[in-house]
Design a protein around this motif. Structure first.
Motif, mmCIF file in Angstrom:
data_model
loop_
_atom_site.group_PDB
_atom_site.id
_atom_site.type_symbol
_atom_site.label_atom_id
_atom_site.label_comp_id
_atom_site.label_asym_id
_atom_site.label_seq_id
_atom_site.Cartn_x
_atom_site.Cartn_y
_atom_site.Cartn_z
ATOM 1 N N SER A 243 1.889 -5.078 -0.150
ATOM 2 C CA SER A 243 0.882 -4.255 0.543
ATOM 3 C C SER A 243 -0.312 -3.943 -0.354
ATOM 4 C CB SER A 243 1.521 -2.949 1.031
ATOM 5 O OG SER A 243 1.959 -2.156 -0.065
ATOM 6 N N LYS A 244 -0.064 -3.737 -1.646
ATOM 7 C CA LYS A 244 -1.152 -3.434 -2.560
ATOM 8 C C LYS A 244 -2.127 -4.591 -2.649
ATOM 9 C CE LYS A 244 -2.168 -2.007 -7.311
ATOM 10 N NZ LYS A 244 -1.592 -1.637 -8.638
ATOM 11 N N CYS A 245 -1.617 -5.802 -2.637
ATOM 12 C CA CYS A 245 -2.479 -6.982 -2.724
ATOM 13 C C CYS A 245 -3.384 -7.059 -1.498
ATOM 14 C CB CYS A 245 -1.628 -8.244 -2.847
ATOM 15 S SG CYS A 245 -2.590 -9.724 -3.188
ATOM 16 N N VAL A 251 -10.433 -3.919 -0.279
ATOM 17 C CA VAL A 251 -11.430 -3.284 -1.143
ATOM 18 C C VAL A 251 -12.523 -4.284 -1.522
ATOM 19 C CG1 VAL A 251 -11.821 -2.219 -3.397
ATOM 20 C CG2 VAL A 251 -9.815 -1.569 -2.047
ATOM 21 N N VAL A 252 -12.108 -5.500 -1.852
ATOM 22 C CA VAL A 252 -13.081 -6.537 -2.214
ATOM 23 C C VAL A 252 -13.997 -6.848 -1.033
ATOM 24 C CG1 VAL A 252 -13.361 -8.961 -2.858
ATOM 25 C CG2 VAL A 252 -11.634 -7.564 -3.997
ATOM 26 N N PRO A 277 -1.446 3.775 -0.657
ATOM 27 C CA PRO A 277 -2.452 4.713 -1.189
ATOM 28 C C PRO A 277 -3.856 4.145 -1.287
ATOM 29 C CG PRO A 277 -0.925 3.995 -2.914
ATOM 30 C CD PRO A 277 -0.355 3.526 -1.614
ATOM 31 N N LEU A 278 -3.979 2.850 -1.537
ATOM 32 C CA LEU A 278 -5.316 2.276 -1.675
ATOM 33 C C LEU A 278 -6.081 2.315 -0.356
ATOM 34 C CD1 LEU A 278 -4.805 -0.804 -4.019
ATOM 35 C CD2 LEU A 278 -6.300 1.155 -4.414
ATOM 36 N N VAL A 279 -5.357 2.153 0.751
ATOM 37 C CA VAL A 279 -6.020 2.238 2.052
ATOM 38 C C VAL A 279 -6.490 3.669 2.294
ATOM 39 C CG1 VAL A 279 -5.757 1.936 4.534
ATOM 40 C CG2 VAL A 279 -4.633 0.336 2.966
ATOM 41 N N GLN A 280 -5.614 4.621 2.016
ATOM 42 C CA GLN A 280 -5.988 6.026 2.187
ATOM 43 C C GLN A 280 -7.208 6.377 1.340
ATOM 44 O OE1 GLN A 280 -4.284 7.790 4.362
ATOM 45 N NE2 GLN A 280 -2.610 6.346 4.703
#
Length: 310
Positions: A243-245, A251-252, A277-280
Motif C-alpha cells: 500500500s505504501k508503494c 504522491v509523485v 498514512p501517506l494517503v491521509q
C-alpha cells in the motif's frame, strides 16, 4: 568550500559514515584498473599506518581510523571487478536520467567547475590527481577533498554520457524561466542520491521491492519525480500488494499534476490498507489542487467521497 554543501555521508567527520564512492575515497579516477587501485592503496596504507614515522606530527588514532574504516573498505570493494562495474553503472544511470531533462547543474568546487567548462578524459584525470595528492596530507581536510573528488566523478560521468557544459551559478539558475521547469541541482546532491541508492541495494536483509521504495523516497525528497516514478513502478512489478508503494506513486503523480493518476493510486493504496498514512497526509494537497480544476473535469473524482467509501 562551503561546508554546508557537503553530502550526507561527508558531514563533518567522514569516517563516521559509510561512503560508497570508493574511487573518491582512494583518490582515484573511475577509469582506474586493479593495478592502479593496488598501488594507490599501498601508498595510502604507508601514509596512514600508525607505525610509519612521518615528518609532520599528527593524530595517529585518527589516521588509523581513516585507514581501517574508510580506505580499507574502499580498497576491498574496488578490487572486485563486479563492484567497480556496479559503481560505474549506477553513476551512468543517474547521468542518463538527468540528461533526459532540462537540468541546470551547479558544481560546487573550483576543480569541478573547470572540468565542467572544459570536459575531457585528460582534464578529469589531471584534476583527480591534483586533489588526490593533497587528500590525506591533512587529516582535517580529508572530507573536503574526498567530496571534491566525488563531484569530479559525477561531472565526468555526465561528460561520458554526452553532456555539453552550460555552467551557471545559483543566481543564474534562479532567474531561469520557470515554465521550462529547469532545476538547479548540486552535483554533490546527485552523488548523495546515488550513494543512498547504492547503500539500500547493498543491504542483503532488505527485500528488493523495499530497496526500490526507499530509493524512490530519497528521490521524492529531492523532488526528482521521474526517477522516483521509475523505482516505484519497478517495486510494484515485484510486489503489487504494498500500500505504501501505491501511496508514494500517488504522491509523485500529485506533484506532476496528474490528478487522475494520483487518485487511482491513492484508491489502490486504501484498498490494501484503509488507514494508509501517506494517503491521509496528502488529502489536503489533493483537495486544494482539485479545487483549481474546471468543474467538468471533477465529475466522479471527489477525494473525500471515495476516501470515505473505501
Amino acid at each position: 568550500m562551503d561546508r554546508n554543501s557537503k553530502t550526507v555521508w561527508l558531514q563533518r567527520d567522514v569516517v563516521q559514515h559509510n561512503s560508497h564512492d570508493y574511487f573518491a575515497v582512494l583518490g582515484l579516477p573511475v577509469t582506474a584498473d586493479a593495478y592502479q587501485i593496488r598501488q594507490r592503496y599501498l601508498s595510502l596504507a604507508k601514509t596512514l599506518h600508525p607505525d610509519v614515522p612521518v615528518e609532520v606530527p599528527r593524530n595517529k588514532d585518527k589516521a588509523c581510523e581513516y585507514l581501517a574504516k574508510l580506505v580499507n573498505p574502499a580498497y576491498d570493494n574496488l578490487m572486485q571487478a563486479r563492484e567497480r562495474a556496479e559503481y560505474n553503472a549506477l553513476i551512468k544511470i543517474i547521468a542518463r536520467r538527468l540528461l533526459k531533462r532540462l537540468v541546470v547543474l551547479v558544481p560546487k568546487s573550483e576543480a569541478a567547475k573547470r572540468l565542467f567548462r572544459s570536459p575531457s578524459d585528460a582534464h578529469y584525470v589531471q584534476a583527480v590527481e591534483a586533489i588526490a595528492s593533497l587528500q590525506y596530507k591533512s587529516l582535517d581536510k580529508v572530507s573536503e577533498y574526498t567530496e571534491q573528488l566525488s563531484e569530479l566523478n559525477v561531472v565526468y560521468a555526465l561528460y561520458q554520457e554526452g553532456f555539453h557544459p552550460a555552467l551557471c551559478d545559483s543566481s543564474e539558475a534562479s532567474s531561469q524561466d520557470s515554465s521550462k521547469q529547469q532545476v538547479c541541482l548540486s552535483l554533490g546532491h546527485i552523488n548523495q542520491l546515488a550513494t543512498h541508492r547504492a547503500k539500500e541495494f547493498s543491504n542483503p536483509l532488505l527485500p528488493r521491492s523495499q530497496a526500490y521504495i526507499r530509493s524512490a523516497e530519497a528521490y521524492i525528497i529531492a523532488k526528482q519525480w521521474t526517477m522516483a516514478l521509475g523505482d516505484l513502478r519497478t517495486a510494484l512489478q515485484i510486489d503489487r500488494t504494498n500500500s505504501k508503494c501505491h501511496a508514494l506513486l500517488g504522491v509523485v503523480y500529485l506533484n506532476q499534476r496528474l490528478l487522475g493518476m494520483a487518485r487511482l493510486s491513492f484508491q489502490q493504496a486504501l484498498k490494501l490498507n484503509p488507514r494508509e498514512p501517506l494517503v491521509q497526509e496528502h488529502i489536503s494537497q489533493y483537495a486544494k489542487m482539485l479545487s483549481h480544476v474546471p468543474n467538468r473535469y471533477q465529475k466522479g473524482s471527489g477525494f473525500f467521497g471515495w476516501l470515505g467509501s473505501s
